[in-house]
Write an enzyme that holds these catalytic residues in place. Structure first.
Site, PDB file in Angstrom:
ATOM      1  N   LYS A 157       8.201   6.420   2.017  1.00 53.54           N
ATOM      2  CA  LYS A 157       7.663   7.375   1.035  1.00 53.54           C
ATOM      3  C   LYS A 157       8.435   8.676   1.185  1.00 53.54           C
ATOM      4  CE  LYS A 157       2.982   7.757  -0.535  1.00 53.54           C
ATOM      5  NZ  LYS A 157       3.068   7.197  -1.845  1.00 53.54           N
TER       6      LYS A 157
HETATM    7  C1  LIG Z   1       6.148   4.310  -5.583  1.00 49.60           C
HETATM    8  C2  LIG Z   1       4.888   3.756  -5.017  1.00 49.60           C
HETATM    9  N1  LIG Z   1       4.754   2.426  -4.908  1.00 49.60           N
HETATM   10  C3  LIG Z   1       3.646   1.857  -4.392  1.00 49.60           C
HETATM   11  C4  LIG Z   1       2.589   2.626  -3.958  1.00 49.60           C
HETATM   12  C5  LIG Z   1       1.382   1.992  -3.347  1.00 49.60           C
HETATM   13  O1  LIG Z   1       1.360   2.206  -1.970  1.00 49.60           O
HETATM   14  P1  LIG Z   1      -0.001   2.267  -1.160  1.00 49.60           P
HETATM   15  O2  LIG Z   1      -0.772   1.084  -1.553  1.00 49.60           O
HETATM   16  O3  LIG Z   1       0.417   2.230   0.260  1.00 49.60           O
HETATM   17  O4  LIG Z   1      -0.663   3.531  -1.535  1.00 49.60           O
HETATM   18  C6  LIG Z   1       2.679   4.011  -4.073  1.00 49.60           C
HETATM   19  C7  LIG Z   1       1.532   4.837  -3.654  1.00 49.60           C
HETATM   20  O5  LIG Z   1       1.426   5.612  -2.908  1.00 49.60           O
HETATM   21  C8  LIG Z   1       3.857   4.591  -4.593  1.00 49.60           C
HETATM   22  O6  LIG Z   1       3.976   5.927  -4.689  1.00 49.60           O
END
Ligand SMILES: Cc1ncc(COP(=O)(O)O)c(C=O)c1O
Length: 317
Positions: A157
């Site tokens: 992230k």
């Molecule tokens: C680009 C992206 N993909 C997928 C997700 C889903 O990730 P998570 O389930 O860990 O929140 C997120 C969310 O935060 C995201 O920003």
């Protein structure tokens, strides 16, 4: 949006207004930060705030920092302690969102990841829906490609990489869609702008593999577990072509912010008759029971904030 009262900033809980940065801050200029996004769910029955899978979020947070060559003086347990301190200070008694951030804090010019000093912050604030329309989204396949793992680590992230999601999401919304679906460098479906994607096709539940330039989503992992354990369905992880989506029986987005959003149309073509599918709706019901601590089997995913404080626990297990 209501601003938080407090922030964890440079190791201390301070009033939010005191958590300030200079305009030369490296991460602000070059996107050299990474973050996490957690949700807390308020249970009225138990008068308790449950944070969902904080250990897994902090593990990915620390992994994202490693991808940015950050040497953070933090551990998962330490971050859990900060989280508890922050939430108790904030005193939230509603559903909320928690945003930890690790960033290169130096006020300096020069593109690099070395010879810089990272800092960590965390804030929490009341939060409801991320998607205005989370009952049946109309999505478009974006002309913006999903970042490739050889450009910016896609499984982390990384703050700067969210320009990619922002371009796709804003173009989609300005064109009247609820969200964008990005394709990866190979032309396969990667994910939504802020959530992973699942579809049901010919009776199988399918999601792109973690090697298709997706964020390794914690909600994605949650749904795969719930599908397996509660419904006996093994999710197939394989690349998905864009033309499979309008032919799917069901599709949905899965993410901490998005939670679960049925996709009912893609580029004006209905998916599964244009209504949320049965499996999607069953999963949605199950998910909201799980995150509010109502399913004993998954209670260990739900970190109570106030009971732990009352018991004098310094940090959660
Ligand atoms: C680009 C992206 N993909 C997928 C997700 C889903 O990730 P998570 O389930 O860990 O929140 C997120 C969310 O935060 C995201 O920003």
């Amino acid at each position: 949006m209501e601003l938080p009262k407090y922030a964890l900033f440079r190791g201390r809980i301070v009033p939010y207004g005191e958590a300030r940065l200079g305009v030369l801050t490296h991460a602000l200029n070059y996107g050299t930060g990474c973050f996490a996004g957690l949700r807390g769910y308020w249970s009225d029955e138990e008068k308790e705030l449950f944070v969902f899978r904080p250990r897994d979020h902090f593990k990915r947070f620390l992994d994202s920092a490693r991808l940015l060559a950050m040497e953070l003086p933090e551990t998962i347990d330490g971050l859990l302690g900060h989280l508890q301190d922050l939430l108790r200070a904030e005193g939230l008694k509603s559903d909320c969102y928690i945003r930890p951030l690790a960033f290169y804090a130096d006020e300096t010019i020069g593109v690099r990841l070395h010879d810089l000093t990272p800092a960590v912050s965390m804030v929490a604030f009341p939060f409801g829906k991320y998607f205005d329309n989370d009952d049946g989204a109309h999505v478009t396949v974006s002309s913006w490609k999903r970042i490739d793992d050889n450009m910016i680590p896609a499984r982390g992230k990384i703050a700067g990489s969210y320009v990619n999601s922002a371009l796709a999401r804003s173009d989609a919304q300005r064109a009247g869609f609820d969200d964008a679906i990005t394709l990866n460098k190979d032309g396969h479906i990667a994910e939504g702008s802020v959530a992973n994607l699942f579809m049901v096709r010919n009776g199988s539940v399918v999601t792109p593999p973690i090697t298709d330039d997706i964020l390794e989503g914690i909600t994605r992992a949650t749904f795969m577990t719930l599908l397996q354990e509660e419904m006996g369905i093994t999710t197939v992880e394989r690349s998905i072509d864009r033309t499979e989506l309008p032919l799917a029986e069901e599709a949905f987005l899965a993410g901490t912010g998005a939670q679960i959003v049925p996709i009912t149309r893609v580029d004006h073509r209905p998916i599964g008759g244009g209504r949320p599918g049965r499996l999607t709706l069953a999963l949605r019901d199950l998910y909201f029971e799980v995150v509010r601590g109502k399913k004993a089997k998954y209670r260990s995913w739900c970190q109570p904030v106030y009971a732990a404080a009352a018991a004098g626990a310094p940090a959660p297990a």
